[in-house]
Design a protein around this motif. Structure first.
Motif, PDB file in Angstrom:
ATOM      1  N   GLY A 421       1.138  -1.484  -1.999  1.00 31.41           N
ATOM      2  CA  GLY A 421       1.280  -3.055  -1.777  1.00 31.41           C
ATOM      3  C   GLY A 421       0.353  -3.741  -1.793  1.00 31.41           C
ATOM      4  N   PHE A 422      -0.130  -3.842  -2.956  1.00 33.56           N
ATOM      5  CA  PHE A 422      -1.365  -4.696  -3.461  1.00 33.56           C
ATOM      6  C   PHE A 422      -0.626  -5.646  -4.689  1.00 33.56           C
ATOM      7  CE2 PHE A 422      -6.226  -3.890  -3.232  1.00 33.56           C
ATOM      8  CZ  PHE A 422      -5.624  -3.354  -2.125  1.00 33.56           C
ATOM      9  N   LEU A 423      -1.036  -7.014  -4.384  1.00 34.16           N
ATOM     10  CA  LEU A 423      -0.497  -7.936  -5.222  1.00 34.16           C
ATOM     11  C   LEU A 423      -1.293  -9.097  -5.370  1.00 34.16           C
ATOM     12  CD1 LEU A 423       0.881 -10.656  -3.536  1.00 34.16           C
ATOM     13  CD2 LEU A 423       2.495  -8.523  -2.935  1.00 34.16           C
ATOM     14  N   THR A 424      -1.117  -9.679  -6.680  1.00 33.69           N
ATOM     15  CA  THR A 424      -1.791 -11.076  -7.053  1.00 33.69           C
ATOM     16  C   THR A 424      -0.953 -12.318  -6.314  1.00 33.69           C
ATOM     17  OG1 THR A 424      -2.537  -9.934  -9.134  1.00 33.69           O
ATOM     18  CG2 THR A 424      -2.796 -12.305  -9.096  1.00 33.69           C
ATOM     19  N   ARG A 425      -1.662 -13.137  -5.871  1.00 30.21           N
ATOM     20  CA  ARG A 425      -1.055 -14.324  -5.251  1.00 30.21           C
ATOM     21  C   ARG A 425      -0.386 -14.928  -6.648  1.00 30.21           C
ATOM     22  NH1 ARG A 425      -5.041 -17.789  -2.303  1.00 30.21           N
ATOM     23  NH2 ARG A 425      -6.035 -18.055  -4.668  1.00 30.21           N
ATOM     24  N   GLY A 428      -1.768 -16.610  -9.809  1.00 25.26           N
ATOM     25  CA  GLY A 428      -3.386 -16.004  -9.885  1.00 25.26           C
ATOM     26  C   GLY A 428      -3.661 -15.211 -11.224  1.00 25.26           C
ATOM     27  N   CYS A 429      -4.749 -14.962 -11.041  1.00 24.94           N
ATOM     28  CA  CYS A 429      -5.208 -14.163 -12.278  1.00 24.94           C
ATOM     29  C   CYS A 429      -6.435 -13.157 -11.591  1.00 24.94           C
ATOM     30  CB  CYS A 429      -5.699 -14.824 -13.370  1.00 24.94           C
ATOM     31  SG  CYS A 429      -6.505 -13.886 -14.875  1.00 24.94           S
ATOM     32  N   ILE A 430      -6.417 -11.882 -11.823  1.00 23.18           N
ATOM     33  CA  ILE A 430      -7.233 -10.869 -11.125  1.00 23.18           C
ATOM     34  C   ILE A 430      -8.436 -10.985 -12.155  1.00 23.18           C
ATOM     35  CG2 ILE A 430      -7.653  -8.567 -10.636  1.00 23.18           C
ATOM     36  CD1 ILE A 430      -4.906  -8.380  -9.732  1.00 23.18           C
ATOM     37  N   ASP A 431      -8.303 -11.203 -13.230  1.00 22.82           N
ATOM     38  CA  ASP A 431      -9.340 -11.147 -14.260  1.00 22.82           C
ATOM     39  C   ASP A 431     -10.142  -9.795 -14.412  1.00 22.82           C
ATOM     40  OD1 ASP A 431     -10.909 -12.528 -16.298  1.00 22.82           O
ATOM     41  OD2 ASP A 431     -12.379 -13.282 -15.160  1.00 22.82           O
ATOM     42  N   ALA A 432      -9.631  -8.801 -14.282  1.00 20.23           N
ATOM     43  CA  ALA A 432     -10.085  -7.429 -13.994  1.00 20.23           C
ATOM     44  C   ALA A 432     -10.396  -6.757 -15.595  1.00 20.23           C
ATOM     45  CB  ALA A 432      -9.190  -6.523 -13.201  1.00 20.23           C
ATOM     46  N   MET A 454       2.512  -2.057  -6.558  1.00 23.78           N
ATOM     47  CA  MET A 454       1.470  -2.865  -6.927  1.00 23.78           C
ATOM     48  C   MET A 454       1.895  -3.966  -8.196  1.00 23.78           C
ATOM     49  SD  MET A 454      -1.755  -0.015  -6.814  1.00 23.78           S
ATOM     50  CE  MET A 454      -2.891  -1.178  -6.535  1.00 23.78           C
ATOM     51  N   TYR A 455       1.455  -5.078  -7.775  1.00 25.08           N
ATOM     52  CA  TYR A 455       1.995  -6.417  -8.818  1.00 25.08           C
ATOM     53  C   TYR A 455       0.635  -6.938  -9.418  1.00 25.08           C
ATOM     54  CZ  TYR A 455       6.538  -5.135  -7.127  1.00 25.08           C
ATOM     55  OH  TYR A 455       7.598  -4.580  -6.807  1.00 25.08           O
ATOM     56  N   LEU A 456      -0.077  -6.717 -10.235  1.00 19.62           N
ATOM     57  CA  LEU A 456      -1.159  -7.106 -10.495  1.00 19.62           C
ATOM     58  C   LEU A 456      -1.367  -7.774 -12.084  1.00 19.62           C
ATOM     59  CD1 LEU A 456      -2.930  -3.636 -10.260  1.00 19.62           C
ATOM     60  CD2 LEU A 456      -2.746  -5.372  -8.603  1.00 19.62           C
ATOM     61  N   ASP A 457      -1.636  -9.085 -11.990  1.00 21.18           N
ATOM     62  CA  ASP A 457      -1.570  -9.796 -13.115  1.00 21.18           C
ATOM     63  C   ASP A 457      -3.108 -10.517 -13.492  1.00 21.18           C
ATOM     64  OD1 ASP A 457       1.183 -10.334 -13.235  1.00 21.18           O
ATOM     65  OD2 ASP A 457       1.178 -11.819 -11.626  1.00 21.18           O
ATOM     66  N   ASN A 479       0.622  -6.773 -15.226  1.00 24.58           N
ATOM     67  CA  ASN A 479       0.826  -7.968 -16.160  1.00 24.58           C
ATOM     68  C   ASN A 479       2.433  -8.188 -16.617  1.00 24.58           C
ATOM     69  OD1 ASN A 479      -2.052  -8.597 -16.350  1.00 24.58           O
ATOM     70  ND2 ASN A 479      -2.451  -6.951 -18.345  1.00 24.58           N
ATOM     71  N   GLY A 480       3.073  -7.918 -15.304  1.00 25.76           N
ATOM     72  CA  GLY A 480       4.497  -8.052 -15.530  1.00 25.76           C
ATOM     73  C   GLY A 480       5.274  -7.025 -16.110  1.00 25.76           C
ATOM     74  N   VAL A 481       4.577  -5.952 -16.462  1.00 23.71           N
ATOM     75  CA  VAL A 481       5.120  -4.738 -17.129  1.00 23.71           C
ATOM     76  C   VAL A 481       4.969  -3.522 -15.953  1.00 23.71           C
ATOM     77  CG1 VAL A 481       5.083  -3.055 -18.824  1.00 23.71           C
ATOM     78  CG2 VAL A 481       4.623  -5.558 -19.408  1.00 23.71           C
ATOM     79  N   ARG A 482       6.337  -3.080 -15.802  1.00 22.00           N
ATOM     80  CA  ARG A 482       6.267  -1.912 -15.049  1.00 22.00           C
ATOM     81  C   ARG A 482       5.890  -0.442 -15.596  1.00 22.00           C
ATOM     82  NH1 ARG A 482      10.635  -0.035 -10.094  1.00 22.00           N
ATOM     83  NH2 ARG A 482       9.911   2.021 -10.051  1.00 22.00           N
ATOM     84  N   GLN A 483       4.833   0.141 -15.109  1.00 21.31           N
ATOM     85  CA  GLN A 483       4.448   1.196 -15.634  1.00 21.31           C
ATOM     86  C   GLN A 483       5.485   2.387 -15.285  1.00 21.31           C
ATOM     87  OE1 GLN A 483       1.558   0.771 -17.509  1.00 21.31           O
ATOM     88  NE2 GLN A 483       2.012  -1.312 -16.867  1.00 21.31           N
TER      89      GLN A 483
END
Length: 499
Positions: A421-425, A428-432, A454-457, A479-483
């Motif tokens: 349950g990690f997500l980007t607001r 937002g942009c994590i810039d990782a 996890m939803y990481l942008d 980045n919007g793509v489910r792995q």
């Protein structure tokens, strides 16, 4: 069997910690503003340093590279201040002799040196009260005391607020603890700036004592040699510890460091020190710890779980275990929740829930730091329901090649890790650089890691993975793509979107 959230253990840790609020003794209240204690206030001479050109006009990183500014010698200054340290310590001693009580610091600024809490005593800072610690780097104000520095036992400058073997102690209130450290006081030792002594010389001496198994009480770092900056609050071998609401600023080193403690509640504190090695809270070889509703603006890791370094960590052999970290706001710092690097005693059963990772300088929300020199068994760590808005390196980072890397005979053991349950607001942009960076050893692989929901942008590159057994992806979106949902084993280092 899959590793899962242990709700019964979680609730037990929380209930133990919350019981500390009910144990506070209100029978005796000793006010530092009373006539008795005001009579103990003396005049002291504070020694402090300034730069001939004044404060640096640029950033801290820019100052590091300004050789002209760094080569100038600092100016020694002296000023008379009203010193309340004797008065405050006398009140603490009186409260302890009465069987416990509250030492109240009223509104105002009070200069002090190191303070020693005693069993049954609560140090309470009223709104508008500031305890300002003297900048004199001397044993007059910071006596040599048995403590721990970067996971190694020694006799060094006393931590600013210290206790050893005490029970039922507390630091509370909405006032401020000001360590008065800055780029010219305490901090130049970090790099030997401005012609000051370089901390690394004594740091290596301490680590040599550790490697040689020298008796800790013979590892003496008094003010004739020591450049080991003391932690702000260090409670050693204590039970039932409460730290609540206070603002902690300008620490020379780590802010809150409970060592070998049992049942610790750290609630609602505000940490604001953007200098060097200013970890927010470092529970070390401690058990049953609850850290909640805190605000961290630090120059290092916000929360760093530790258990001793190398020989000392293994000699003492006490892990940190049963830790709950919830509803904290990580406003600044390069590490959010870090486990290591002084982790030789191991860590077990960590629950992190509903935290907000919002530092613009954050490199890793979740990081594991160890190697074949540190070793340690690290297991049963569950992180869930959190927001991460910046992560310059990786969202989850575990690297056995940290510092000494494979150069050692104590293989680390990292297993049973769930990030759920990690997500980007929104927006937002994590810039990782990477979503995940996990590298174990071939003969000591990382095992049983689950990434779920996890939803990481804003992730720029692919995961970097090496030597992992049973890495599971379950509803991971980058980045919007489910792995693809699957479980994989990884041997030699690979890089790819999901591997």
């Amino acid at each position: 069997m899959d590793f899962t959230w242990n709700q019964a253990l979680y609730e037990d840790i929380v209930n133990r910690a919350e019981s500390l609020e009910k144990k506070r003794d209100m029978k005796h209240i000793l006010d530092i503003g009373s006539e008795k204690y005001e009579a103990l206030v003396t005049v002291a001479e504070e020694e402090f340093l300034t730069h001939p050109d004044g404060p640096y006009p640029g950033t801290r990183d820019e100052m590091k590279h300004d050789e002209n500014y760094l080569r100038k010698k600092l100016i020694q200054n002296y000023r008379k201040v009203p010193y309340s340290g004797h008065a405050i310590q006398a009140a603490i001693d009186d409260a302890a002799a009465m069987g416990g009580g509250i030492v109240r610091i009223p509104e105002g600024t009070y200069y002090t040196g190191a303070l020693v809490l005693k069993s049954g005593v609560e140090l309470n800072l009223s709104d508008g009260a500031t305890l300002r610690f003297m900048r004199n780097k001397s044993n007059t104000y910071y006596p040599v005391r048995f403590s721990r520095w970067e996971g190694v036992e020694c006799m060094n400058f006393s931590p600013f607020i210290y206790a050893d073997g005490a029970e039922d102690i507390a630091v509370t209130g909405t006032g401020t603890l000001d360590g008065a450290a800055d780029e010219f006081n305490w901090m130049p030792w970090k790099f030997g700036y401005f012609g000051e002594k370089d901390q690394q010389i004594q740091r290596e001496r301490l680590f040599a004592f550790n490697a040689e198994r020298t008796d800790p009480v013979q590892r003496i770092f008094d003010d004739t040699v020591s450049t080991l900056r003391p932690p702000f609050i260090q409670f050693y071998r204590c039970r039932n510890v409460l730290i609540r609401d206070v603002r902690i600023a300008n620490s020379p080193f780590w802010e809150v460091n409970p060592v070998l403690c049992d049942n610790v509640l750290i609630r609602g504190i505000h940490v604001e020190t953007n200098l060097y090695n200013n970890d927010g809270v470092d529970p070390e070889c401690s058990r049953n710890v609850l850290i909640e509703d805190c605000y961290f603006q630090t120059g290092d890791d916000c929360i760093a779980i530790k258990s001793g370094r190398n020989q000392d960590g293994r000699r003492i052999g006490v892990p940190t275990e049963n830790v709950v970290i919830r509803r904290n706001h990580f406003s600044n710092g390069h590490g959010g929740i870090t486990i290591g690097s002084e982790i030789s005693g191991g860590v077990h059963h960590v629950f992190a829930d509903e935290n907000s990772f919002d530092s613009p300088n954050l490199d890793y929300p979740i990081r594991f730091k160890t190697n074949a020199k540190r070793g340690g068994s690290l297991d049963n760590i569950y992180v869930r329901n959190s927001v991460v808005n910046k992560s310059r390196v990786a969202i989850v980072h575990a690297d056995f090649f940290y510092e000494e890397g494979r150069n050692g005979s104590h293989l680390p053991d990292l297993h049973n890790i769930v990030i759920d349950g990690f997500l980007t607001r929104a927006g937002g942009c994590i810039d990782a650089k990477y979503p995940f960076y996990l590298k174990g050893f071939a003969d000591a692989p990382i095992r049983n890691v689950t990434f779920r929901n996890m939803y990481l942008d804003g992730v720029h590159g692919h995961a970097v993975l090496a030597n992992i057994r049973n890495l599971r992806y379950d509803n991971v979106n980058i980045n919007g793509v489910r792995q693809p949902d699957r479980s994989v084993d990884v041997g030699e280092e690979k890089s790819g979107p999901a591997l």
